[in-house]
Design a protein around this motif. Sequence first.
Motif, PDB file in Angstrom:
ATOM      1  N   SER A   1       0.843  -1.201   0.000  1.00 54.27           N
ATOM      2  CA  SER A   1       0.000   0.000   0.000  1.00 54.27           C
ATOM      3  C   SER A   1       0.874   1.245   0.000  1.00 54.27           C
ATOM      4  CB  SER A   1      -0.870  -0.019   1.252  1.00 54.27           C
ATOM      5  OG  SER A   1      -1.373   1.269   1.479  1.00 54.27           O
ATOM      6  N   GLN A   2       0.473   2.221  -0.825  1.00 58.39           N
ATOM      7  CA  GLN A   2       1.253   3.466  -0.839  1.00 58.39           C
ATOM      8  C   GLN A   2       1.025   4.260   0.432  1.00 58.39           C
ATOM      9  OE1 GLN A   2       0.340   4.628  -4.911  1.00 58.39           O
ATOM     10  NE2 GLN A   2       2.433   5.371  -5.074  1.00 58.39           N
ATOM     11  N   ALA A   3      -0.062   3.917   1.147  1.00 60.46           N
ATOM     12  CA  ALA A   3      -0.362   4.641   2.392  1.00 60.46           C
ATOM     13  C   ALA A   3       0.505   4.127   3.544  1.00 60.46           C
ATOM     14  CB  ALA A   3      -1.828   4.460   2.736  1.00 60.46           C
ATOM     15  N   ASP A   4       1.280   3.072   3.273  1.00 61.28           N
ATOM     16  CA  ASP A   4       2.028   2.417   4.355  1.00 61.28           C
ATOM     17  C   ASP A   4       3.346   3.128   4.633  1.00 61.28           C
ATOM     18  OD1 ASP A   4       2.774   0.602   6.251  1.00 61.28           O
ATOM     19  OD2 ASP A   4       3.519  -0.878   4.817  1.00 61.28           O
ATOM     20  N   ALA A   5       3.253   4.392   5.091  1.00 58.52           N
ATOM     21  CA  ALA A   5       4.473   5.179   5.266  1.00 58.52           C
ATOM     22  C   ALA A   5       5.456   4.531   6.232  1.00 58.52           C
ATOM     23  CB  ALA A   5       4.094   6.578   5.730  1.00 58.52           C
ATOM     24  N   GLY A   6       4.944   3.955   7.311  1.00 62.89           N
ATOM     25  CA  GLY A   6       5.868   3.394   8.307  1.00 62.89           C
ATOM     26  C   GLY A   6       6.298   1.979   8.010  1.00 62.89           C
ATOM     27  N   GLY A   7       5.816   1.412   6.918  1.00 59.79           N
ATOM     28  CA  GLY A   7       6.217   0.045   6.557  1.00 59.79           C
ATOM     29  C   GLY A   7       5.682  -1.006   7.521  1.00 59.79           C
ATOM     30  N   GLN A   8       4.444  -0.804   8.035  1.00 60.07           N
ATOM     31  CA  GLN A   8       3.903  -1.732   9.037  1.00 60.07           C
ATOM     32  C   GLN A   8       2.880  -2.721   8.460  1.00 60.07           C
ATOM     33  OE1 GLN A   8       5.168  -1.584  12.220  1.00 60.07           O
ATOM     34  NE2 GLN A   8       6.494  -0.140  11.185  1.00 60.07           N
ATOM     35  N   LEU A   9       2.362  -2.426   7.273  1.00 60.77           N
ATOM     36  CA  LEU A   9       1.296  -3.292   6.738  1.00 60.77           C
ATOM     37  C   LEU A   9       1.891  -4.517   6.041  1.00 60.77           C
ATOM     38  CD1 LEU A   9      -1.026  -0.547   5.168  1.00 60.77           C
ATOM     39  CD2 LEU A   9      -1.306  -1.718   7.351  1.00 60.77           C
ATOM     40  N   ALA A  10       1.058  -5.540   5.866  1.00 58.98           N
ATOM     41  CA  ALA A  10       1.495  -6.728   5.127  1.00 58.98           C
ATOM     42  C   ALA A  10       1.928  -6.289   3.722  1.00 58.98           C
ATOM     43  CB  ALA A  10       0.351  -7.717   5.036  1.00 58.98           C
ATOM     44  N   ASN A  11       2.938  -6.949   3.206  1.00 60.26           N
ATOM     45  CA  ASN A  11       3.567  -6.482   1.975  1.00 60.26           C
ATOM     46  C   ASN A  11       3.967  -7.710   1.151  1.00 60.26           C
ATOM     47  OD1 ASN A  11       5.411  -5.537   0.092  1.00 60.26           O
ATOM     48  ND2 ASN A  11       6.265  -4.007   1.479  1.00 60.26           N
ATOM     49  N   LEU A  12       3.459  -7.810  -0.064  1.00 57.13           N
ATOM     50  CA  LEU A  12       3.730  -9.007  -0.881  1.00 57.13           C
ATOM     51  C   LEU A  12       4.994  -8.867  -1.739  1.00 57.13           C
ATOM     52  CD1 LEU A  12       0.125  -9.903  -2.078  1.00 57.13           C
ATOM     53  CD2 LEU A  12       1.591 -11.274  -0.597  1.00 57.13           C
ATOM     54  N   THR A  13       5.663  -7.707  -1.647  1.00 58.41           N
ATOM     55  CA  THR A  13       6.822  -7.474  -2.526  1.00 58.41           C
ATOM     56  C   THR A  13       7.853  -8.610  -2.480  1.00 58.41           C
ATOM     57  OG1 THR A  13       6.499  -5.130  -2.138  1.00 58.41           O
ATOM     58  CG2 THR A  13       8.565  -5.768  -3.178  1.00 58.41           C
ATOM     59  N   PRO A  14       8.252  -9.066  -1.274  1.00 55.05           N
ATOM     60  CA  PRO A  14       9.317 -10.083  -1.247  1.00 55.05           C
ATOM     61  C   PRO A  14       8.977 -11.368  -1.993  1.00 55.05           C
ATOM     62  CG  PRO A  14       8.970  -9.155   0.940  1.00 55.05           C
ATOM     63  CD  PRO A  14       7.858  -8.653   0.081  1.00 55.05           C
ATOM     64  N   LEU A  15       7.665 -11.628  -2.145  1.00 54.60           N
ATOM     65  CA  LEU A  15       7.263 -12.843  -2.867  1.00 54.60           C
ATOM     66  C   LEU A  15       7.762 -12.815  -4.315  1.00 54.60           C
ATOM     67  CD1 LEU A  15       5.530 -15.302  -2.183  1.00 54.60           C
ATOM     68  CD2 LEU A  15       3.539 -14.061  -3.031  1.00 54.60           C
ATOM     69  N   PHE A  16       7.844 -11.609  -4.869  1.00 51.23           N
ATOM     70  CA  PHE A  16       8.220 -11.482  -6.281  1.00 51.23           C
ATOM     71  C   PHE A  16       9.719 -11.271  -6.462  1.00 51.23           C
ATOM     72  CE2 PHE A  16       3.787 -10.719  -6.002  1.00 51.23           C
ATOM     73  CZ  PHE A  16       3.281 -11.364  -7.107  1.00 51.23           C
ATOM     74  N   PHE A  17      10.420 -11.034  -5.345  1.00 46.55           N
ATOM     75  CA  PHE A  17      11.862 -10.838  -5.436  1.00 46.55           C
ATOM     76  C   PHE A  17      12.519 -12.212  -5.578  1.00 46.55           C
ATOM     77  CE2 PHE A  17      16.123 -10.102  -3.735  1.00 46.55           C
ATOM     78  CZ  PHE A  17      16.475  -8.975  -4.441  1.00 46.55           C
ATOM     79  N   GLY A  18      13.222 -12.407  -6.666  1.00 44.78           N
ATOM     80  CA  GLY A  18      13.867 -13.713  -6.883  1.00 44.78           C
ATOM     81  C   GLY A  18      12.917 -14.772  -7.431  1.00 44.78           C
ATOM     82  N   ALA A  19      11.705 -14.361  -7.872  1.00 49.68           N
ATOM     83  CA  ALA A  19      10.721 -15.353  -8.365  1.00 49.68           C
ATOM     84  C   ALA A  19      11.043 -15.815  -9.785  1.00 49.68           C
ATOM     85  CB  ALA A  19       9.319 -14.769  -8.313  1.00 49.68           C
ATOM     86  N   GLU A  20      12.027 -15.230 -10.410  1.00 49.42           N
ATOM     87  CA  GLU A  20      12.475 -15.620 -11.754  1.00 49.42           C
ATOM     88  C   GLU A  20      11.315 -15.633 -12.757  1.00 49.42           C
ATOM     89  OE1 GLU A  20      15.338 -18.687 -12.151  1.00 49.42           O
ATOM     90  OE2 GLU A  20      16.467 -18.057 -10.398  1.00 49.42           O
ATOM     91  N   GLY A  21      10.440 -14.631 -12.651  1.00 49.49           N
ATOM     92  CA  GLY A  21       9.370 -14.481 -13.637  1.00 49.49           C
ATOM     93  C   GLY A  21       8.375 -15.619 -13.645  1.00 49.49           C
ATOM     94  N   THR A  22       8.220 -16.310 -12.511  1.00 43.99           N
ATOM     95  CA  THR A  22       7.287 -17.443 -12.496  1.00 43.99           C
ATOM     96  C   THR A  22       5.923 -17.050 -11.941  1.00 43.99           C
ATOM     97  OG1 THR A  22       8.085 -18.110 -10.319  1.00 43.99           O
ATOM     98  CG2 THR A  22       9.094 -19.199 -12.229  1.00 43.99           C
ATOM     99  N   LEU A  23       5.830 -15.901 -11.249  1.00 47.31           N
ATOM    100  CA  LEU A  23       4.572 -15.570 -10.568  1.00 47.31           C
ATOM    101  C   LEU A  23       3.789 -14.463 -11.253  1.00 47.31           C
ATOM    102  CD1 LEU A  23       5.680 -15.758  -6.816  1.00 47.31           C
ATOM    103  CD2 LEU A  23       4.699 -17.532  -8.259  1.00 47.31           C
ATOM    104  N   GLY A  24       4.369 -13.811 -12.239  1.00 46.68           N
ATOM    105  CA  GLY A  24       3.683 -12.731 -12.926  1.00 46.68           C
ATOM    106  C   GLY A  24       4.704 -11.841 -13.617  1.00 46.68           C
ATOM    107  N   ILE A  25       4.187 -10.843 -14.341  1.00 48.17           N
ATOM    108  CA  ILE A  25       5.100  -9.930 -15.051  1.00 48.17           C
ATOM    109  C   ILE A  25       5.083  -8.579 -14.344  1.00 48.17           C
ATOM    110  CG2 ILE A  25       5.664  -8.840 -17.242  1.00 48.17           C
ATOM    111  CD1 ILE A  25       4.445 -11.137 -18.697  1.00 48.17           C
ATOM    112  N   VAL A  26       6.234  -8.192 -13.831  1.00 46.32           N
ATOM    113  CA  VAL A  26       6.351  -6.895 -13.155  1.00 46.32           C
ATOM    114  C   VAL A  26       6.305  -5.809 -14.226  1.00 46.32           C
ATOM    115  CG1 VAL A  26       7.854  -5.422 -11.741  1.00 46.32           C
ATOM    116  CG2 VAL A  26       7.738  -7.882 -11.292  1.00 46.32           C
ATOM    117  N   THR A  27       5.425  -4.824 -14.025  1.00 45.22           N
ATOM    118  CA  THR A  27       5.331  -3.754 -15.026  1.00 45.22           C
ATOM    119  C   THR A  27       5.851  -2.419 -14.490  1.00 45.22           C
ATOM    120  OG1 THR A  27       3.031  -3.464 -14.378  1.00 45.22           O
ATOM    121  CG2 THR A  27       3.439  -4.769 -16.366  1.00 45.22           C
ATOM    122  N   LYS A  28       5.732  -2.207 -13.164  1.00 46.22           N
ATOM    123  CA  LYS A  28       6.259  -0.963 -12.575  1.00 46.22           C
ATOM    124  C   LYS A  28       6.855  -1.258 -11.216  1.00 46.22           C
ATOM    125  CE  LYS A  28       3.124   2.412 -14.483  1.00 46.22           C
ATOM    126  NZ  LYS A  28       1.732   2.751 -14.323  1.00 46.22           N
TER     127      LYS A  28
END
Length: 506
Positions: free
Chosen positions: A189-216
Amino acid sequence: MASLDYAYRRLVNTLGPERVARSEFERMVYSHDFASLPKIALLQWRLYPDFVALPQTTEEVAALVKLSDESLLQITPRGGGTGWCGGSVPNRGGVLVDMRKMNNVLALDPDTRTVTVEAGATWKEVEDFVESKGFALPTIPLNAAGSTVGGSINSGSTGFGGLRGGSVRDAIASLEVILPNGSLLKTASQADAGGQLANLTPLFFGAEGTLGIVTKAILRVVPKPEISKPLTYAFPNLAAAARCLKGIVDAALTPYHAALMDRDHFVFDRALEADSPDPTDLALVAVQGSKDDVADQEKAMDGLAAKEQGTKLPPAVGDRLWRDRYNNYSARRLSRGLMVSYNLVPLRRLPEAVEKAMEIRDKLKLNGSVQAHIVDTTTAALDPYVLMDDTKPSGGTALGFVKRMGDAAFKMEGHPMGLGLFLVFNLRKMHGNATSAYSAVKGVFDPRKKINGGKTFEVWTKYPWPGLRAIPPPGMAIGLEVAAILRRVKPTRDRFVRAYEHTKEG
Ligand SMILES: Cc1cc2nc3c(=O)[nH]c(=O)nc-3n(C[C@H](O)[C@H](O)[C@H](O)COP(=O)(O)OP(=O)(O)OC[C@H]3O[C@@H](n4cnc5c(N)ncnc54)[C@H](O)[C@@H]3O)c2cc1C
């Protein structure tokens, strides 16, 4: 499955004829990445895509993914194609989605200290933009000139700045991803200024393009340092340079970058450019900060290098290496191929690791260079490269080097990086019993396995027949081990290697 001609017409209707390619030449260009794959690999995989598609918007990426359900063609996402294990190369043809036309740096927000970029932008393009606004990237992959933001995030890249600025994963505020069902996901969430909310970003880090196509991606930026100064030291041997690198962390210094290169790298470099530095085992350390801070760091570095009999080299050497820092594999031009083995090892074992890499290279009678850099306070990247002649089936035996290096990294409590097409057998050793959980996540996101299917978790072949559709990942390990054995028994020597060995003797 719809006919290829029908699939082509549907692609052209979506992107226009100028952004869909199907000529033999264009398909050939996309049939490999930076890794040298011997032609014999064509017996196992259909490395040529049927079509190359170049989307320009997130909506077009979503449309391409949805079209795959109709045509049943596989999708292979690709950034700069600089990976080392065939991750961005098709295994069963299909549609290769080249993201390089989505390369805009969209906006820098000085208040949130973030920059929003399209996934096909290279890190160098992002760095140039950010620096023009008075900011810097906290960390940036070594191959910033060629690798894209989406590609390196999917590769779990490491690079410059890790010791000071954290990992590439830490530098991502959020991602926009087109999932295999064609829907759009924002990972945080862009509203997550303090970095406290659940965040799915790490799931896509190192996924080698198997989980979806990153566009931005929204990336964090930091204020631009006042001064950057590259320092270089020559050492009596590579293990001494490695001890010096370890000493940097022991002394709680935090240079922007600290790397070592063996003398062979400069022998290759000299064959290409006469003004290349004299061949020597060398450490390159880049310090950053205010003028006084940089002077203090330089003094401390001089002391650390002296403890290992390091001699400081003239500033011109550091300046040259720093200028060329994003272009480290020019030796590829000397031979007919080049293979990099990328491994993470505990920093405390770096001196032993560089010696092991030299031993493996020499045992396999390969020519190449041993290199390493500090990743963070506990980890070093060990990334030697070897020259190979991939035009001959026998030249492919050099791939055995990657297998032996990976095995050595595991023994040193580290691991190789990248699975892609042909290193999948390392998956279980890397992730232990979490492996099945990762495969299950793939099943949830992409039940039909249409995006980069048959890689990273398993090894599909090009054959449709039961029993031959896939090979067990350990089969690839056996193949590469056989390659290493053949390499020891009968090393191939191409024209350059003979000339190089002659120079060494002289
Ligand atoms: C000179 C050189 C130096 C390198 N230095 C480093 C280094 O320091 N650290 C390091 O980790 N690696 C390094 N590498 C390896 C490689 O460059 C990196 O992994 C790189 O970041 C990959 O980026 P790319 O855009 O070329 O990705 P590609 O090779 O095109 O793709 C890599 C993987 O990501 C997937 N992918 C690509 N784009 C997307 C997207 N938008 N969405 C979803 N999936 C996508 C592909 O399918 C593939 O699986 C280096 C390579 C070279 C040639």
